[in-house]
Design an enzyme around this catalytic site. Sequence first.
Site, short mmCIF file in Angstrom:
data_model
loop_
_atom_site.label_atom_id
_atom_site.label_comp_id
_atom_site.label_asym_id
_atom_site.label_seq_id
_atom_site.Cartn_x
_atom_site.Cartn_y
_atom_site.Cartn_z
N ASP A 137 0.85 -1.19 0.00
CA ASP A 137 0.00 0.00 0.00
C ASP A 137 0.89 1.24 0.00
O ASP A 137 2.01 1.21 0.47
CB ASP A 137 -0.87 0.05 1.28
N ASP A 147 1.74 7.80 8.73
CA ASP A 147 1.91 6.39 9.07
C ASP A 147 3.28 6.15 9.66
O ASP A 147 3.46 5.46 10.66
CB ASP A 147 1.83 5.48 7.83
N GLU A 171 2.09 -2.95 11.10
CA GLU A 171 1.67 -2.97 9.70
C GLU A 171 2.73 -2.35 8.81
O GLU A 171 2.87 -2.72 7.64
CB GLU A 171 0.35 -2.20 9.54
N GLU A 172 3.47 -1.40 9.36
CA GLU A 172 4.43 -0.66 8.54
C GLU A 172 5.79 -1.33 8.40
O GLU A 172 6.66 -0.78 7.73
CB GLU A 172 4.61 0.75 9.10
N ASP A 183 -1.41 -1.57 14.39
CA ASP A 183 -1.61 -0.81 13.16
C ASP A 183 -1.48 0.65 13.62
O ASP A 183 -2.41 1.20 14.20
CB ASP A 183 -3.02 -1.09 12.60
N LEU A 190 -1.40 3.54 12.26
CA LEU A 190 -2.37 4.51 11.74
C LEU A 190 -3.35 3.79 10.82
O LEU A 190 -2.97 3.31 9.76
CB LEU A 190 -1.67 5.64 10.99
N ASP A 191 -4.58 3.69 11.28
CA ASP A 191 -5.61 3.00 10.51
C ASP A 191 -6.49 4.03 9.81
O ASP A 191 -6.96 4.98 10.43
CB ASP A 191 -6.46 2.16 11.48
N GLU A 193 -5.11 -5.95 13.10
CA GLU A 193 -6.33 -5.17 12.91
C GLU A 193 -7.52 -5.94 13.49
O GLU A 193 -8.25 -5.46 14.36
CB GLU A 193 -6.57 -4.86 11.43
P1 AHG Z 1 -4.93 1.12 6.78
O1 AHG Z 1 -5.15 2.59 6.60
O2 AHG Z 1 -4.27 0.78 8.09
O3 AHG Z 1 -4.26 0.47 5.61
O4 AHG Z 1 -6.35 0.41 6.96
C1 AHG Z 1 -7.43 0.73 6.15
C2 AHG Z 1 -8.37 -0.43 6.21
C3 AHG Z 1 -9.54 -0.29 7.13
O5 AHG Z 1 -9.36 0.48 8.23
C4 AHG Z 1 -10.65 0.20 6.25
O6 AHG Z 1 -11.89 -0.19 6.74
C5 AHG Z 1 -10.31 -0.43 4.94
O7 AHG Z 1 -8.93 -0.63 4.93
C6 AHG Z 1 -10.68 0.41 3.77
O8 AHG Z 1 -10.41 -0.30 2.62
P2 AHG Z 1 -11.18 -0.02 1.23
O9 AHG Z 1 -10.69 1.33 0.76
O10 AHG Z 1 -10.77 -1.15 0.36
O11 AHG Z 1 -12.67 -0.03 1.53
MN MN Z 2 -5.68 -0.45 9.16
MN MN Z 3 -2.39 1.42 8.90
#
Ligand code: AHG
Ligand code: MN
Ligand code: MN
Length: 332
Positions: A63, A69, A92-93, A115, A117-118, A275
Amino acid sequence: MDQKIVTLDEFILHREKLEDATGRLTAVLRDIGIASKIVNREVNKAGLVNILGTEGSSNSSGDTVQKLDIFANERMIHCLSNSGEVAGIVSEEDEKIIILPKVKSKKPEYLVVMDPLDGSSNIDVNVSVGTIFGIYKIKSKAKSEEITDKDFLQKGTDLIASGYVLYGTSTMLVYTTGNGVHGFTLDPSIGEFCLSHPDIKIPTSGNYYSVNQGYYLKFDVEMRRYIDQCSDLNYRLRYIGSMVSDVHRMLFHGGIFLYPNTRKYPQGKLRLLYECKPMAMVVEQAGGKAINCKLERIMDKEPIDIHERTSIVIGSPDMVEEMMEFIKKYSS
Ligand code: AHG
Ligand code: MN
Ligand code: MN
C-alpha cells in the site's frame, strides 16, 4: 459538586489492584497512552505542517505509505521501548518483526502488535483515523531466546489486552484487559485521557451497516443478499474507510461492519494479527461477535503469517448471527 475526574493512568493502576495484575502490563498500557497523545498532536496539526501526503515508499503489503503512518509507527516503537517490558513488535508498517533493545537487566514479558495509523487514506482530507494495538505475553519458552515471527502467531484468545485510539472530533482511547471495555476521552487542556465511557456494552442490534458497497459486484452471493436486505430494511450505510472509526460507531449505536473477500483480496483485505483480532477482542468484550466469512471466530484463529489477511464480519451479536444464517443459506 463536580464529578471526580479519573485519568487513564489512575484507572489502569486501580484495575491492576482489582485484577491482581502486575505493574508490568500497566507500564506498557501507559506507554501506549503516551505515544497516542504524541500521534494525536501530529494528527491535529497535520494541516499546518508539511506532514500530509504520501511518503513515497510502500509498506509490507504494497500500500502507499503516508507520512503520518511513518510518524505514528516511529512514535509507538519509541514509546514502547521505554519500559523494557516489550520484547518485540509486529507493525503494519514493517515487513519484519521489530526487536526492541533490552532495558538494563529487565526480562521483557510482552509482545505488541499494532496498526499505528488505521484509515490513512483519510489523512489528507481531515477525516478520522485511528491506532489499533494488541498485547500478548511471551510464551515462557521464548523468554530467554531471541523472539521470532513464531512467537507472535498466537490466538486472539491469548491476547492480554487490546484496544484502539480514535483521532476523531475528539480523541478517545478504548481498551480492554478482558474485564470489560472502557473508553477515555483526551482532554487537551490538561493533556490527559479521562474516563468518559466505563464498561461499554454494544447494543444487541442496530440499524447501521458498514461495508465498501462499491465492491458489491465483487462480493460472494451471500454477502450481496445480506447487503440487499440491509438496503430493503432502510438500514443506514456508513463507511469511513477507517475500521477503527466504523467499529467505534457500532460499539455505541449498534450495527455491523463487513470486509468480505473480494476478487482482488480473495482472503479478505484486513490483517488478522494487528487489525482484526484486537478489534474482535474489544467487540466481544463489549458483548458483540466477530467471525470470518467461513464462519470461524476471529479470536480462535491461529495466524500462519504475521501479515496474514482475513475477511471479517463484526458487530452487534444479533446482526452477526443473522449474517451467519445468510452465509449458511447462500454460500456454496
Ligand atoms: P490502513 O489505513 O491501516 O491500511 O487500513 C485501512 C483499512 C480499514 O481500516 C478500512 O476499513 C479499509 O482498509 C478500507 O479499505 P477499502 O478502501 O478497500 O474499503
Ligand atoms: Mn488499518
Ligand atoms: Mn495502517
